[in-house]
Design a protein around this motif. Structure first.
Motif, PDB file in Angstrom:
ATOM      1  N   GLU A 542     -25.765  29.711  28.995  1.00 57.36           N
ATOM      2  CA  GLU A 542     -25.814  29.507  27.340  1.00 57.36           C
ATOM      3  C   GLU A 542     -25.527  28.572  27.003  1.00 57.36           C
ATOM      4  O   GLU A 542     -25.924  28.127  26.218  1.00 57.36           O
ATOM      5  N   THR A 543     -24.077  28.243  27.422  1.00 53.74           N
ATOM      6  CA  THR A 543     -23.446  26.811  26.598  1.00 53.74           C
ATOM      7  C   THR A 543     -24.455  25.459  27.212  1.00 53.74           C
ATOM      8  O   THR A 543     -24.924  24.572  25.862  1.00 53.74           O
ATOM      9  N   LEU A 544     -24.991  25.889  27.614  1.00 53.26           N
ATOM     10  CA  LEU A 544     -26.123  23.810  28.435  1.00 53.26           C
ATOM     11  C   LEU A 544     -27.176  24.235  26.982  1.00 53.26           C
ATOM     12  O   LEU A 544     -27.739  23.396  26.991  1.00 53.26           O
ATOM     13  N   LEU A 545     -27.515  25.494  27.412  1.00 51.44           N
ATOM     14  CA  LEU A 545     -29.126  25.531  27.254  1.00 51.44           C
ATOM     15  C   LEU A 545     -28.579  25.663  25.059  1.00 51.44           C
ATOM     16  O   LEU A 545     -29.093  24.968  25.320  1.00 51.44           O
ATOM     17  N   ALA A 546     -27.409  25.998  24.931  1.00 55.36           N
ATOM     18  CA  ALA A 546     -27.495  25.777  23.304  1.00 55.36           C
ATOM     19  C   ALA A 546     -27.627  24.195  22.692  1.00 55.36           C
ATOM     20  O   ALA A 546     -28.072  24.069  22.243  1.00 55.36           O
ATOM     21  N   ALA A 547     -26.947  23.452  24.053  1.00 51.68           N
ATOM     22  CA  ALA A 547     -26.696  22.050  23.414  1.00 51.68           C
ATOM     23  C   ALA A 547     -28.496  21.386  24.356  1.00 51.68           C
ATOM     24  O   ALA A 547     -28.519  20.624  23.094  1.00 51.68           O
ATOM     25  N   ILE A 548     -29.012  21.946  25.065  1.00 50.01           N
ATOM     26  CA  ILE A 548     -29.746  20.944  24.971  1.00 50.01           C
ATOM     27  C   ILE A 548     -31.454  21.529  24.257  1.00 50.01           C
ATOM     28  O   ILE A 548     -31.907  20.534  23.702  1.00 50.01           O
ATOM     29  N   GLU A 549     -31.195  23.274  24.080  1.00 51.35           N
ATOM     30  CA  GLU A 549     -32.288  23.231  22.491  1.00 51.35           C
ATOM     31  C   GLU A 549     -31.694  23.947  21.797  1.00 51.35           C
ATOM     32  O   GLU A 549     -31.098  25.105  21.328  1.00 51.35           O
ATOM     33  N   ALA A 550     -30.644  22.877  21.101  1.00 52.25           N
ATOM     34  CA  ALA A 550     -30.859  22.645  19.137  1.00 52.25           C
ATOM     35  C   ALA A 550     -31.405  24.120  19.110  1.00 52.25           C
ATOM     36  O   ALA A 550     -30.743  24.885  17.542  1.00 52.25           O
ATOM     37  N   GLU A 551     -33.162  23.797  18.842  1.00 55.49           N
ATOM     38  CA  GLU A 551     -33.205  24.486  17.177  1.00 55.49           C
ATOM     39  C   GLU A 551     -34.128  26.006  17.920  1.00 55.49           C
ATOM     40  O   GLU A 551     -35.055  26.476  16.904  1.00 55.49           O
ATOM     41  N   ARG A 552     -33.903  26.070  18.900  1.00 56.14           N
ATOM     42  CA  ARG A 552     -34.368  27.569  19.048  1.00 56.14           C
ATOM     43  C   ARG A 552     -33.848  28.038  19.995  1.00 56.14           C
ATOM     44  O   ARG A 552     -32.685  27.762  20.844  1.00 56.14           O
ATOM     45  N   ALA A 553     -33.905  29.665  20.239  1.00 57.90           N
ATOM     46  CA  ALA A 553     -32.172  30.176  21.663  1.00 57.90           C
ATOM     47  C   ALA A 553     -33.323  30.687  22.691  1.00 57.90           C
ATOM     48  O   ALA A 553     -34.438  31.445  22.861  1.00 57.90           O
ATOM     49  N   VAL A 554     -32.986  30.130  23.729  1.00 58.47           N
ATOM     50  CA  VAL A 554     -34.094  29.889  24.653  1.00 58.47           C
ATOM     51  C   VAL A 554     -32.924  30.659  25.874  1.00 58.47           C
ATOM     52  O   VAL A 554     -31.392  30.026  26.119  1.00 58.47           O
ATOM     53  N   THR A 555     -33.425  31.850  26.486  1.00 53.78           N
ATOM     54  CA  THR A 555     -32.732  31.981  27.603  1.00 53.78           C
ATOM     55  C   THR A 555     -32.951  31.705  28.512  1.00 53.78           C
ATOM     56  O   THR A 555     -34.029  31.529  29.038  1.00 53.78           O
ATOM     57  N   ILE A 556     -32.529  32.687  30.259  1.00 52.19           N
ATOM     58  CA  ILE A 556     -33.389  32.607  31.802  1.00 52.19           C
ATOM     59  C   ILE A 556     -33.127  34.289  31.974  1.00 52.19           C
ATOM     60  O   ILE A 556     -32.639  34.629  31.759  1.00 52.19           O
ATOM     61  N   ASP A 557     -34.271  34.014  32.938  1.00 47.78           N
ATOM     62  CA  ASP A 557     -35.341  35.021  33.594  1.00 47.78           C
ATOM     63  C   ASP A 557     -33.518  35.782  34.395  1.00 47.78           C
ATOM     64  O   ASP A 557     -33.598  35.259  34.826  1.00 47.78           O
ATOM     65  N   PRO A 558     -33.265  36.988  33.884  1.00 39.47           N
ATOM     66  CA  PRO A 558     -32.404  37.468  34.852  1.00 39.47           C
ATOM     67  C   PRO A 558     -32.679  37.228  36.059  1.00 39.47           C
ATOM     68  O   PRO A 558     -31.678  37.575  37.119  1.00 39.47           O
ATOM     69  N   GLU A 559     -33.855  37.781  36.725  1.00 40.76           N
ATOM     70  CA  GLU A 559     -33.841  37.324  37.894  1.00 40.76           C
ATOM     71  C   GLU A 559     -33.576  36.151  38.618  1.00 40.76           C
ATOM     72  O   GLU A 559     -32.816  35.542  39.607  1.00 40.76           O
ATOM     73  N   LEU A 560     -34.731  35.031  38.398  1.00 44.44           N
ATOM     74  CA  LEU A 560     -33.750  33.554  38.556  1.00 44.44           C
ATOM     75  C   LEU A 560     -32.127  33.041  38.438  1.00 44.44           C
ATOM     76  O   LEU A 560     -31.783  32.499  39.144  1.00 44.44           O
ATOM     77  N   SER A 561     -31.495  34.352  37.481  1.00 48.79           N
ATOM     78  CA  SER A 561     -30.116  34.468  36.996  1.00 48.79           C
ATOM     79  C   SER A 561     -30.133  34.530  38.158  1.00 48.79           C
ATOM     80  O   SER A 561     -28.271  33.628  38.803  1.00 48.79           O
TER      81      SER A 561
END
Length: 697
Positions: A542-561
């Motif tokens: 979650e922290t890495l995604l917030a740093a990579i994609e500052a302009e949009r909220a990106v999540t990861i598929d639960p199964e992939l997680s």
């Protein structure tokens, strides 16, 4: 340095006498120079500078380094730019240069025209140059940083005679927590100096601080203060950032002047002002123009006004105010007040998030490493970071620096494994002009001197040649650096952090690392856990995604997680970050969830084939037991790591066979259409082809 309120420069006769005394005796008489100027000249001498002749080679940022610095200081540059343009317009007729520098003295930008710009560039007064006192001696930018206050350095007051044609005035720019972010400077020729320049530059710096404060706390409550009602809303007002229960989150210099140094700490506002938080909020609702408050101890009365962002929920704040009012009521009213309300604890202020705290995402091992690092952060104890490649030793070192008392000073990182053996000595210790074939004509100070006052991070210290280990040991013992080619030794002071993915104690046993240097470096050893053992993977992602994609909220598929949690991550956090970065780049504009189809083909293939073998690790915690104090707490192992190698191999073979069988079933359902089968499987078509051609397929 301005000696008098009138702004008069030090008399040339006094300057000549002081310079002669310093060169002859190494001292300065108290009556020669203003106290601040005297301190700066003595610092310049201690840095090994000579007033005459060419100075030693000062570092200069490359184009790429300057771009990175501008990116890091984007907020400061954005708010300073309009103020610099306004200051330039006010001084255009004076043939001057308006300069913005960061907290290390690196010049980020400049505005100017006319003949003076050419002269300024000849002494490196241009973006990319570093004007810290260590390299340029007494100068307005470097001395304002060292003294932490506005200064003017006029003509011969510059320590280096080659800069005597300059007349420079600089003022620090602070953030809402009081930390120096940079310096605003106005430089011109000596004869063009005006007595009002210092006040002009101070006012401009205050305007930048005001803009920064308003932006940083735009979404929260702000208290405006001034001695006069007309001063509210101007750059001269005092500003406090407040939590919704009345705790101070930030303070500017004017507010600190009127309320005292306690205003810089996270404390309840009620401890500084003679009124309750509920009363203050009531005043704010009744009188948008501000209210006058009589202060304690005969202090001057202040005019106050509270501002809040649009959409702020006053209902929630009113509930907080009622709690505070009830909890502070006198005992005479207890009969009409419920015990629960009386005993309700006051809300605590939000915890300050520094760089180290940002790394503590819920893993027990990382938490203990962060806590132990914090205990020695302000002590002269070297840190040794151990752990596999990619676990983030460099990020941890930087976080230690940014969270400590040296945060505004230089952070110098050297990768000992990336430098050719023939160059590492010159890179670390510096060299005099002509010290060796190919040496710069101006020489170089070396990374050890560049780290003076800040932090030196030696990455992959285990790869340093033995001969240089002896030199480094002498520097750490004596705190003196002598450049290649001879010359006087220069005193250095820095916090030392070293890192290695190889167990240094083992290298000592093999004769590849000096034992005396090992014990000098091994003040506190922290072993950072590999990614596969960390308990905080979801929050880390979650922290890495917030740093990579500052302009949009990106999540990861639960199964992939869940697949990520089972994967071995041989490249650790570095591999995870790269995978997420690629996935975000491959997402369509309207997508917000990362799925298997967004991942790099090689990672998908490893997930498909059940490539869960634990990579060969160096060092492991077991390797280091008894060697160093392991900072990661209880030994954490995944279940597959406790299995014997033959069990892991058997499990992998079984998983691979199952994955291939499933892929064949999906392909058959798609009538042999490999593209459609790959889409349904969530993998790349090339990955599917490789699976079906692999041994055992």
């Amino acid at each position: 340095m301005v000696k008098t309120p009138s702004g008069a420069a030090t008399a040339p006769k006094l300057l000549r006498a002081a310079r002669r005394e310093l060169l002859d005796t190494g001292r300065l008489s108290a009556e020669c120079l203003e106290e601040g100027l005297s301190r700066s000249w003595l610092r310049s001498r201690d840095f090994g500078l000579s007033p005459v002749g060419r100075p030693p080679g000062a570092p200069h940022a490359s184009g790429a380094q300057l771009r990175r610095a501008l990116e890091r200081q984007h907020e400061l540059v954005a708010h300073a730019r309009p103020v610099m343009e306004d200051l330039f317009e006010q001084t255009r007729d004076g043939d001057a240069l308006v300069i913005l520098a960061d907290a290390q003295g690196l010049l980020l930008g400049a505005l100017g025209d006319g003949r003076f710009v050419d002269r300024a560039q000849r002494v490196a007064l241009r973006p990319g140059a570093i004007w810290d006192e260590r390299w340029r001696g007494t100068n307005a930018i470097g001395t304002a940083l060292a003294e932490q206050r506005p200064v003017s350095v006029l003509g011969g007051e510059h320590f280096l005679e080659r800069n005597a044609f300059l007349s420079c005035t600089a003022a620090p720019i602070r953030d809402p927590q009081g930390r120096v972010l940079g310096v605003l400077d106005l430089s011109g020729e000596q004869r063009g100096f005006q007595r009002h320049t210092l006040a002009l530059v101070r006012s401009a710096a205050r305007m930048v601080e005001h803009r920064l404060f308003q932006t940083r706390h735009a979404d929260g409550l702000r208290l405006h203060l001034h001695l006069q009602p007309e001063g509210l809303g101007t750059p001269t007002e005092g500003l406090l950032a407040l939590s919704e229960d009345g705790w101070i989150l930030g303070c500017n210099e004017a507010a600190q002047t009127w309320l005292g140094p306690d205003a810089m700490r996270p404390i309840p506002l009620e401890s500084l002002l003679p009124l309750r938080w509920a009363e203050l909020m009531d005043w704010a609702r009744r009188d948008a123009e501000g209210a006058r408050l009589l202060m304690r101890d005969d202090a001057p009365a202040l005019w106050l006004r509270v501002s809040a962002p649009r959409g702020w929920q006053r209902r929630e704040v009113r509930a907080v105010m009622e709690t505070l009012s009830t909890s502070s009521a006198s005992t005479a009213s207890t009969a009409s007040t419920e015990p629960e309300a009386l005993n309700a604890p006051r809300s605590l202020p939000p915890l300050a998030i520094d760089a180290l705290q940002a790394l503590d995402l819920g893993d027990a091992a990382m938490h203990q490493a962060v806590q132990r690092a914090r205990r020695v952060i302000d002590k002269p104890i070297p840190l040794l970071l151990q752990g596999e490649s990619g676990v983030g030793k460099d990020l941890f070192a930087r976080a230690v620096h940014d969270s400590g008392p040296r945060a505004t000073r230089p952070y110098v990182a050297v990768n000992c494994a990336a430098l050719p053996e023939a160059l590492i000595e010159a890179e670390l210790f510096g060299y005099r002009p002509g010290a060796f074939t190919g040496a710069s004509r101006e020489g170089a100070p070396g990374r050890l001197r560049e780290a003076h006052g800040g932090t030196l991070f030696l990455d992959e210290i285990g790869d340093m040649p033995l001969a240089l280990q002896a030199r480094l040991l002498r520097v750490l013992q004596d705190r003196l650096v002598q450049p290649l080619g001879g010359g006087p030794s220069v005193a250095v002071d820095f916090q030392l952090i070293c890192a290695s993915h190889r167990p240094l104690r083992q290298l000592v046993a093999e004769g590849l690392f000096r034992e005396d240097l090992y014990y000098r470096l091994n003040g506190l050893t922290l072993v950072l856990p590999p990614l596969r053992e960390r308990q905080d993977q979801p929050r880390l992602i979650e922290t890495l995604l917030a740093a990579i994609e500052a302009e949009r909220a990106v999540t990861i598929d639960p199964e992939l997680s869940r697949e990520f949690e089972r994967y071995g991550w041989p490249g650790n956090v570095r591999q995870l970050e790269q995978a997420l970065r690629i996935a975000c780049a491959l997402m369509e504009p309207g997508e917000s969830v990362i799925r298997r189809g967004h991942l790099p083909d090689d990672l998908v293939e490893e997930l498909d084939l059940g490539a869960a073998q634990v990579p060969e690790r160096s060092p492991t915690r077991t390797d280091l037991e008894g060697v160093a104090e392991v900072a990661s707490g209880p030994l954490l192992r995944s279940s597959r790591r406790s299995e014997p190698p033959e069990a892991i191999t058997g499990t992998t073979t079984m998983l691979r066979a199952q994955a291939i069988a499933h892929a064949r079933r999906v392909l058959a359902a798609c009538d042999g259409n490999h593209s459609e089968a790959a889409r349904r499987l969530g993998i790349g078509r090339n990955t599917l082809y490789r699976m079906l051609r692999s041994p055992g397929a």
